[in-house]
Design an enzyme around this catalytic site. Structure first.
Site, PDB file in Angstrom:
ATOM      1  N   CYS A 115     114.824   3.174 -61.498  1.00 36.88           N
ATOM      2  CA  CYS A 115     115.220   1.756 -61.525  1.00 36.88           C
ATOM      3  C   CYS A 115     115.063   1.119 -62.896  1.00 36.88           C
ATOM      4  O   CYS A 115     115.604   0.044 -63.140  1.00 36.88           O
ATOM      5  CB  CYS A 115     114.419   0.983 -60.482  1.00 36.88           C
ATOM      6  N   HIS A 256     114.997  -6.465 -61.969  1.00 37.52           N
ATOM      7  CA  HIS A 256     115.463  -5.414 -61.063  1.00 37.52           C
ATOM      8  C   HIS A 256     115.387  -5.950 -59.635  1.00 37.52           C
ATOM      9  O   HIS A 256     114.438  -6.649 -59.282  1.00 37.52           O
ATOM     10  CB  HIS A 256     114.564  -4.191 -61.230  1.00 37.52           C
ATOM     11  N   ASN A 286     119.266  -2.666 -53.364  1.00 44.07           N
ATOM     12  CA  ASN A 286     118.762  -2.019 -54.577  1.00 44.07           C
ATOM     13  C   ASN A 286     119.763  -0.939 -55.020  1.00 44.07           C
ATOM     14  O   ASN A 286     119.891   0.094 -54.375  1.00 44.07           O
ATOM     15  CB  ASN A 286     117.391  -1.404 -54.274  1.00 44.07           C
TER      16      ASN A 286
HETATM   17  O1  UT7 Z   1     113.189   0.074 -56.853  1.00 45.24           O
HETATM   18  C1  UT7 Z   1     112.185   1.007 -57.019  1.00 45.24           C
HETATM   19  C2  UT7 Z   1     110.875   0.447 -56.628  1.00 45.24           C
HETATM   20  N1  UT7 Z   1     110.827   0.171 -55.217  1.00 45.24           N
HETATM   21  C3  UT7 Z   1     110.295  -0.972 -54.810  1.00 45.24           C
HETATM   22  O2  UT7 Z   1     109.959  -1.793 -55.623  1.00 45.24           O
HETATM   23  C4  UT7 Z   1     110.098  -1.172 -53.330  1.00 45.24           C
HETATM   24  C5  UT7 Z   1     108.679  -1.627 -53.077  1.00 45.24           C
HETATM   25  N2  UT7 Z   1     108.318  -1.763 -51.676  1.00 45.24           N
HETATM   26  C6  UT7 Z   1     108.885  -2.646 -50.837  1.00 45.24           C
HETATM   27  O3  UT7 Z   1     109.812  -3.355 -51.193  1.00 45.24           O
HETATM   28  C7  UT7 Z   1     108.278  -2.820 -49.455  1.00 45.24           C
HETATM   29  O4  UT7 Z   1     107.041  -2.166 -49.407  1.00 45.24           O
HETATM   30  C8  UT7 Z   1     109.176  -2.319 -48.293  1.00 45.24           C
HETATM   31  C9  UT7 Z   1     110.375  -3.257 -48.148  1.00 45.24           C
HETATM   32  C10 UT7 Z   1     109.645  -0.910 -48.575  1.00 45.24           C
HETATM   33  C11 UT7 Z   1     108.413  -2.371 -46.984  1.00 45.24           C
HETATM   34  O5  UT7 Z   1     107.891  -3.662 -46.745  1.00 45.24           O
HETATM   35  P1  UT7 Z   1     106.362  -3.876 -46.319  1.00 45.24           P
HETATM   36  O6  UT7 Z   1     106.187  -5.298 -46.094  1.00 45.24           O
HETATM   37  O7  UT7 Z   1     105.518  -3.199 -47.354  1.00 45.24           O
HETATM   38  O8  UT7 Z   1     106.335  -3.160 -44.926  1.00 45.24           O
HETATM   39  P2  UT7 Z   1     105.450  -1.915 -44.441  1.00 45.24           P
HETATM   40  O9  UT7 Z   1     105.986  -0.664 -45.024  1.00 45.24           O
HETATM   41  O10 UT7 Z   1     104.000  -2.212 -44.603  1.00 45.24           O
HETATM   42  O11 UT7 Z   1     105.760  -1.991 -42.930  1.00 45.24           O
HETATM   43  C12 UT7 Z   1     105.365  -3.098 -42.112  1.00 45.24           C
HETATM   44  C13 UT7 Z   1     105.852  -2.836 -40.701  1.00 45.24           C
HETATM   45  C14 UT7 Z   1     105.474  -1.440 -40.194  1.00 45.24           C
HETATM   46  O12 UT7 Z   1     105.198  -1.532 -38.812  1.00 45.24           O
HETATM   47  P3  UT7 Z   1     103.685  -1.576 -38.293  1.00 45.24           P
HETATM   48  O13 UT7 Z   1     103.060  -0.313 -38.789  1.00 45.24           O
HETATM   49  O14 UT7 Z   1     103.089  -2.814 -38.913  1.00 45.24           O
HETATM   50  O15 UT7 Z   1     103.852  -1.641 -36.820  1.00 45.24           O
HETATM   51  C15 UT7 Z   1     106.744  -0.653 -40.398  1.00 45.24           C
HETATM   52  O16 UT7 Z   1     106.859   0.428 -39.510  1.00 45.24           O
HETATM   53  O17 UT7 Z   1     107.280  -2.905 -40.677  1.00 45.24           O
HETATM   54  C16 UT7 Z   1     107.794  -1.692 -40.127  1.00 45.24           C
HETATM   55  N3  UT7 Z   1     109.068  -1.401 -40.757  1.00 45.24           N
HETATM   56  C17 UT7 Z   1     110.242  -1.858 -40.286  1.00 45.24           C
HETATM   57  N4  UT7 Z   1     110.527  -2.600 -39.210  1.00 45.24           N
HETATM   58  C18 UT7 Z   1     111.842  -2.902 -39.007  1.00 45.24           C
HETATM   59  C19 UT7 Z   1     109.303  -0.684 -41.908  1.00 45.24           C
HETATM   60  N5  UT7 Z   1     110.621  -0.666 -42.146  1.00 45.24           N
HETATM   61  C20 UT7 Z   1     111.222  -1.380 -41.158  1.00 45.24           C
HETATM   62  C21 UT7 Z   1     112.550  -1.716 -40.889  1.00 45.24           C
HETATM   63  N6  UT7 Z   1     112.797  -2.490 -39.798  1.00 45.24           N
HETATM   64  N7  UT7 Z   1     113.583  -1.329 -41.668  1.00 45.24           N
END
Ligand code: UT7
Length: 331
Positions: A115, A256, A286
């Site tokens: 990225c 980004h 992204n």
């Molecule tokens: O570009 C290169 C660099 N990349 C980035 O900068 C991305 C950085 N990370 C992020 O943007 C975020 O961490 C994500 C968008 C990938 C995830 O968001 P988060 O708030 O960190 O969510 P999480 O992974 O902690 O998940 C929270 C909950 C989980 O459920 P439980 O365990 O709390 O029951 C996940 O299973 O959300 C769930 N979850 C979803 N639910 C519905 C994860 N993905 C999804 C989804 N739809 N697509």
């Protein structure tokens, strides 16, 4: 040789026709429009057509540049392509683009910094122009993320899209305009948090790597999120400070676009107003190396980036890699 100041003299973009929105994804994996929108800020993303590759999108973005600015491909000296989804390992995507646009006098190469690829490529282009050796460097940010995305995995499939965008870097006619300064960094300890495991020399493609889905993006979202916020804010603050500039001096901040919450947190730390920030993640998701040049083109088209404005660009990505650049806008 006289040292020239480098500046952006032409821009162009391309997004594939097909659009995949959050409601489409609701039918594919266990997700909701509400979750995607509130956790990432994304609503829709463009997806390349069957057989449409990274060089095809880049060539289309160059054609857009040609239409807008009349760029002559034969005058291009160097093509630097930021991508992590090259058409193939070799020849380079740069060679394919050179042939496709008819840049018969150019040499070039691909650059892999995920990225942060566009910022890394801009640093290289700036150096090539500042050295006085080259006059026209085409910088390409193009990624076909849909080809390395697992559309059965909700953790990643909602996050990415496909696009290409290009800028032309040339010596500035006026010393007031152009690239002021930049900072780029890397920390290879991030290698275990964001990667694609197979297809390279570590894990060459086999039936097993395909069965184990090792040709798709793997990301540990939470730690990557934390690093992205702190590193992008830190490096941008350092860059502004060492040039005796403040957040309020920035005309447009084009970060980004990985997650709107990452952008909001950075903006907060940099003490910027919403009016100073380009956010288009809702439309494109992204697109890896293409996010920043796409943001520049959209900002320019929307009249938010005007001649003389201070442009701040910043990215964080796989590696980890990160960087920021300050440009006095000259178009
Ligand atoms: O570009 C290169 C660099 N990349 C980035 O900068 C991305 C950085 N990370 C992020 O943007 C975020 O961490 C994500 C968008 C990938 C995830 O968001 P988060 O708030 O960190 O969510 P999480 O992974 O902690 O998940 C929270 C909950 C989980 O459920 P439980 O365990 O709390 O029951 C996940 O299973 O959300 C769930 N979850 C979803 N639910 C519905 C994860 N993905 C999804 C989804 N739809 N697509």
């Amino acid at each position: 040789m006289k040292k020239n100041k480098a500046t952006i003299t032409a821009i162009g973009k391309y997004t594939p026709e097909k659009i995949l929105n959050n409601f489409d994804l609701e039918k594919m994996v266990d997700t909701t429009d509400k979750w995607i929108r509130t956790r990432t800020g994304i609503f829709e993303r463009h997806i390349a057509a069957e057989g449409e590759a990274t060089s095809d999108m880049a060539i289309a973005a160059f054609k857009d540049m040609q239409k807008r600015f009349g760029t002559n491909p034969e005058e291009i000296d160097v093509i630097v392509v930021a991508t992590i989804t090259p058409d193939m390992f070799f020849p380079s995507t740069a060679a394919l683009i050179q042939d496709g646009i008819g840049a018969t006098n150019a040499w070039g190469f691909d650059l892999s910094a995920a990225c942060s690829g566009f910022i890394y490529a801009m640093v290289v282009a700036t150096q090539l122009v500042e050295s006085g050796r080259y006059k026209k460097v085409l910088v390409v940010g193009s990624d076909t993320m849909s080809t390395i995305t697992d559309y059965t995995n909700r953790d990643t499939c909602v996050l990415f899209g496909d696009a290409a965008s290009v800028v032309l870097v040339e010596p500035s006619e006026n010393e007031e305009y152009g690239v002021i300064d930049y900072l780029v960094k890397m920390d290879g300890k991030g290698k275990d948090l964001l990667y694609m495991a197979a297809g390279g020399s570590r894990n060459p493609a086999t039936h097993e790597t395909v069965d184990k889905k090792m040709h798709y993006i793997y990301q540990e979202g939470k730690p990557v999120f934390k690093f992205a916020v702190s590193k992008m804010a830190e490096i941008s603050t350092e860059l502004l400070k060492r040039n005796s500039l403040k957040g309020s001096d920035v005309g447009l901040f084009v970060p980004h676009q990985a997650n709107k919450r990452i952008i909001d947190a950075c903006v907060n730390r940099l003490k910027l107003e919403d009016s100073q920030v380009m956010i288009n993640i809702d439309k494109y998701a992204n697109t890896t190396a293409a996010t920043i040049p796409l943001g520049i083109v959209d900002g320019y088209d929307e009249g938010r980036l005007k001649k003389g404005d201070l442009l701040l660009i910043s990215a964080f990505g796989g590696g980890f890699t990160w960087g920021s650049m300050l440009i006095r806008w000259s178009l």
